[in-house]
Design a protein around this motif. Structure first.
Motif, PDB file in Angstrom:
ATOM      1  N   PHE A  45     -24.813  18.865  20.861  1.00  0.00           N
ATOM      2  CA  PHE A  45     -25.804  18.819  20.088  1.00  0.00           C
ATOM      3  C   PHE A  45     -25.160  18.516  18.517  1.00  0.00           C
ATOM      4  O   PHE A  45     -25.755  17.632  18.048  1.00  0.00           O
ATOM      5  N   GLU A  46     -24.217  19.131  18.048  1.00  0.00           N
ATOM      6  CA  GLU A  46     -23.440  19.093  16.903  1.00  0.00           C
ATOM      7  C   GLU A  46     -22.837  17.464  16.700  1.00  0.00           C
ATOM      8  O   GLU A  46     -23.213  17.193  15.579  1.00  0.00           O
ATOM      9  N   ARG A  47     -22.392  17.197  17.851  1.00  0.00           N
ATOM     10  CA  ARG A  47     -22.001  15.723  17.938  1.00  0.00           C
ATOM     11  C   ARG A  47     -22.969  14.680  17.754  1.00  0.00           C
ATOM     12  O   ARG A  47     -22.925  13.674  17.064  1.00  0.00           O
ATOM     13  N   ALA A  48     -24.137  15.154  18.117  1.00  0.00           N
ATOM     14  CA  ALA A  48     -25.420  14.157  17.912  1.00  0.00           C
ATOM     15  C   ALA A  48     -26.092  14.237  16.516  1.00  0.00           C
ATOM     16  O   ALA A  48     -27.104  13.567  16.364  1.00  0.00           O
ATOM     17  N   GLY A  49     -25.569  15.350  15.913  1.00  0.00           N
ATOM     18  CA  GLY A  49     -26.087  15.491  14.428  1.00  0.00           C
ATOM     19  C   GLY A  49     -27.230  16.546  14.404  1.00  0.00           C
ATOM     20  O   GLY A  49     -27.844  16.582  13.580  1.00  0.00           O
ATOM     21  N   LEU A  50     -27.326  17.504  15.469  1.00  0.00           N
ATOM     22  CA  LEU A  50     -28.435  18.142  15.566  1.00  0.00           C
ATOM     23  C   LEU A  50     -27.841  19.629  14.974  1.00  0.00           C
ATOM     24  O   LEU A  50     -26.848  19.892  14.812  1.00  0.00           O
ATOM     25  N   PHE A  51     -28.722  20.496  14.348  1.00  0.00           N
ATOM     26  CA  PHE A  51     -28.367  21.446  13.580  1.00  0.00           C
ATOM     27  C   PHE A  51     -28.440  22.801  14.674  1.00  0.00           C
ATOM     28  O   PHE A  51     -29.388  23.077  15.433  1.00  0.00           O
ATOM     29  N   ASP A  54     -33.257  13.822  21.125  1.00  0.00           N
ATOM     30  CA  ASP A  54     -31.881  13.644  21.037  1.00  0.00           C
ATOM     31  C   ASP A  54     -30.927  14.769  21.581  1.00  0.00           C
ATOM     32  O   ASP A  54     -29.965  14.242  21.977  1.00  0.00           O
ATOM     33  N   ALA A  55     -31.471  15.959  21.748  1.00  0.00           N
ATOM     34  CA  ALA A  55     -30.738  17.016  22.572  1.00  0.00           C
ATOM     35  C   ALA A  55     -30.799  16.632  24.193  1.00  0.00           C
ATOM     36  O   ALA A  55     -29.744  16.870  24.814  1.00  0.00           O
ATOM     37  N   TYR A  56     -31.936  16.096  24.480  1.00  0.00           N
ATOM     38  CA  TYR A  56     -31.971  15.528  25.918  1.00  0.00           C
ATOM     39  C   TYR A  56     -30.932  14.495  26.257  1.00  0.00           C
ATOM     40  O   TYR A  56     -30.277  14.538  27.211  1.00  0.00           O
ATOM     41  N   ASN A  57     -30.904  13.543  25.250  1.00  0.00           N
ATOM     42  CA  ASN A  57     -29.962  12.319  25.436  1.00  0.00           C
ATOM     43  C   ASN A  57     -28.593  12.743  25.389  1.00  0.00           C
ATOM     44  O   ASN A  57     -27.565  12.218  26.103  1.00  0.00           O
ATOM     45  N   LEU A 106     -37.892  26.843  14.303  1.00  0.00           N
ATOM     46  CA  LEU A 106     -38.154  26.133  13.274  1.00  0.00           C
ATOM     47  C   LEU A 106     -38.205  27.012  11.861  1.00  0.00           C
ATOM     48  O   LEU A 106     -39.033  27.645  11.760  1.00  0.00           O
ATOM     49  N   PRO A 107     -37.203  26.763  11.105  1.00  0.00           N
ATOM     50  CA  PRO A 107     -37.123  27.582   9.907  1.00  0.00           C
ATOM     51  C   PRO A 107     -38.109  27.104   8.615  1.00  0.00           C
ATOM     52  O   PRO A 107     -38.743  26.013   9.245  1.00  0.00           O
ATOM     53  N   PRO A 108     -38.476  27.934   7.644  1.00  0.00           N
ATOM     54  CA  PRO A 108     -39.661  27.468   6.814  1.00  0.00           C
ATOM     55  C   PRO A 108     -39.153  26.236   6.198  1.00  0.00           C
ATOM     56  O   PRO A 108     -39.984  25.345   5.686  1.00  0.00           O
ATOM     57  N   GLU A 109     -37.731  25.915   5.996  1.00  0.00           N
ATOM     58  CA  GLU A 109     -37.327  24.712   5.378  1.00  0.00           C
ATOM     59  C   GLU A 109     -36.241  23.978   6.264  1.00  0.00           C
ATOM     60  O   GLU A 109     -35.493  24.944   6.782  1.00  0.00           O
ATOM     61  N   GLY A 110     -35.909  22.841   6.242  1.00  0.00           N
ATOM     62  CA  GLY A 110     -34.768  22.388   6.868  1.00  0.00           C
ATOM     63  C   GLY A 110     -34.948  21.947   8.135  1.00  0.00           C
ATOM     64  O   GLY A 110     -36.175  22.039   8.827  1.00  0.00           O
ATOM     65  N   PRO A 152     -34.980  21.440  12.640  1.00  0.00           N
ATOM     66  CA  PRO A 152     -34.883  22.534  13.506  1.00  0.00           C
ATOM     67  C   PRO A 152     -33.606  22.940  14.030  1.00  0.00           C
ATOM     68  O   PRO A 152     -32.746  22.287  14.208  1.00  0.00           O
ATOM     69  N   CYS A 153     -33.469  23.844  14.397  1.00  0.00           N
ATOM     70  CA  CYS A 153     -32.380  24.734  15.087  1.00  0.00           C
ATOM     71  C   CYS A 153     -32.416  24.750  16.497  1.00  0.00           C
ATOM     72  O   CYS A 153     -33.349  25.317  17.109  1.00  0.00           O
TER      73      CYS A 153
END
Length: 358
Positions: A155-161, A285-288, A302-306, A308-309
């Motif tokens: 996930f991190e490699r795909a740019g996800l938080f 993106d996570a699926y892929n 889903l934080p109030p800002e930023g 999705p984790c």
């Protein structure tokens, strides 16, 4: 011997009768109670086949702590496929699939196994060696998806938080000094929130780590992220509507997941279009990122800002009456029986050109 339904709460130990393959073709005069199928299946020779008589083996049960959930998923899938005119066999996997795979005489295997060999790629690899098409993700994607540490790296490699975390692989005498707090402590390959704890007090951290290690080889100590919990189901190129989860407890634990009233679910979450789009994109993106196929489900905070984790991905989502992926599919206009048929079609299409499956 009939397949009997045994509903349990808590860690699953229920078993179908021994003997491997159990036919669920509906004989004349047999009701739903004898077959262990959901209510409303009255039996009898009154079914009109609506597609060529494909043979589907529904694999369920297994040896993981999620066994009882898998049995319920398997029964629901079998009932849905029967209603679509498919020849169905339900296979209660009671021994290691790797050491002693049961004989399978089928066109496709429908994997309804949760956790353990059913989700870590073992069953998928054996089926490939047997030349049997199967539903869901391939072996490597299954292995990565079940391992929360491995999937986090993808996930991190795909740019996800993802939340900051520490992996604990040995039983410690004291908590590692770099563990984040507040934290969610979870078994690294566990499912159904078994062995998961929320820790706010440093004095409780060691017990939470030991609790997770009692059910797994490693524990993941992940920073607790404040926000709303969502789950998003994905099927191939389709992203189903995000579902808001409001558990009765602090986290969406085993009892909340599988008991009536344990949580509230809503598609009317009021997300602005840009936040909704970000959540749906993150799910795809996570699926892929781990190479999923078929149906999968991605869980988020889903934080109030930023952004999705991403919490985790489930490559074999539950198919019970309380399961969330079928609920999201229904919201998208896809009833449960059609969702099961979509999985069967996708498996057959990957094996060979498809014959008129409707």
């Amino acid at each position: 011997m009939p397949v009997r339904e045994r509903r349990r709460r808590g860690p699953p130990h229920g078993r179908l009768p021994e003997g491997g393959l159990r036919a669920l073709r509906r004989p004349a005069g047999t009701g739903d109670k004898a077959l262990g199928l959901p209510p409303g299946h009255t039996g009898g020779e009154d079914m009109t086949p609506r597609l060529p008589r494909y043979r589907v083996a529904v694999l369920c049960g297994g040896l993981s702590p999620e066994r009882s959930i898998s049995l319920e998923s398997g029964r629901n899938v079998a009932a849905a496929l029967l209603d679509r005119g498919v020849n169905v066999e339900i296979v209660d996997v009671t021994t290691s699939f790797l050491d002693a795979p049961p004989p399978l005489d089928c066109d496709v295997a429908f994997i309804a196994l949760h956790g353990g060999e059913g989700e870590d790629g073992t069953v998928q690899a054996v089926l490939e060696r047997m030349g049997i098409p199967y539903t869901g993700s391939p072996p490597e994607a299954s292995r990565i998806g079940l391992d929360k540490a491995a999937s986090r790296r993808r996930f991190e490699r795909a740019g996800l938080f993802v939340a900051p975390a520490v992996l604990v692989e040995d039983t410690p005498a004291s908590p590692p000094p770099d563990c984040p707090l507040p934290a969610v402590v979870k078994p690294v390959t566990g499912g159904s929130t078994i062995g998961v704890s929320v820790v706010r007090d440093p004095a409780a951290l060691l017990d939470a780590i030991w609790k997770a290690l009692r059910t797994d080889r490693a524990a993941l100590v992940e920073r607790f992220i404040e926000g709303r919990e969502f789950t998003v189901a994905v099927f191939e190129e389709m992203v189903f509507p995000p579902l808001l989860i409001e558990p009765a407890a602090e986290i969406f634990d085993f009892d909340c997941k599988y008991s009536d009233g344990g949580a509230r679910f809503s598609f009317d979450h009021g997300l602005p279009p840009e936040r909704l789009a970000a959540l749906e994109k993150a799910a795809k993106d996570a699926y892929n990122a781990i190479g999923c196929r078929g149906l999968a489900r991605v869980d988020f905070i889903l934080p109030p800002e930023g952004p999705p984790c991403v919490l985790e991905i489930n490559t074999v989502p539950g198919m019970t009456s309380h399961s969330l992926a079928p609920l999201a599919a229904a919201r998208a206009g896809i009833p449960f029986d059609e969702l099961c048929m979509m999985a069967v079609r996708a498996a057959l299409e990957r094996k060979a050109p498809l014959r008129n499956v409707s």
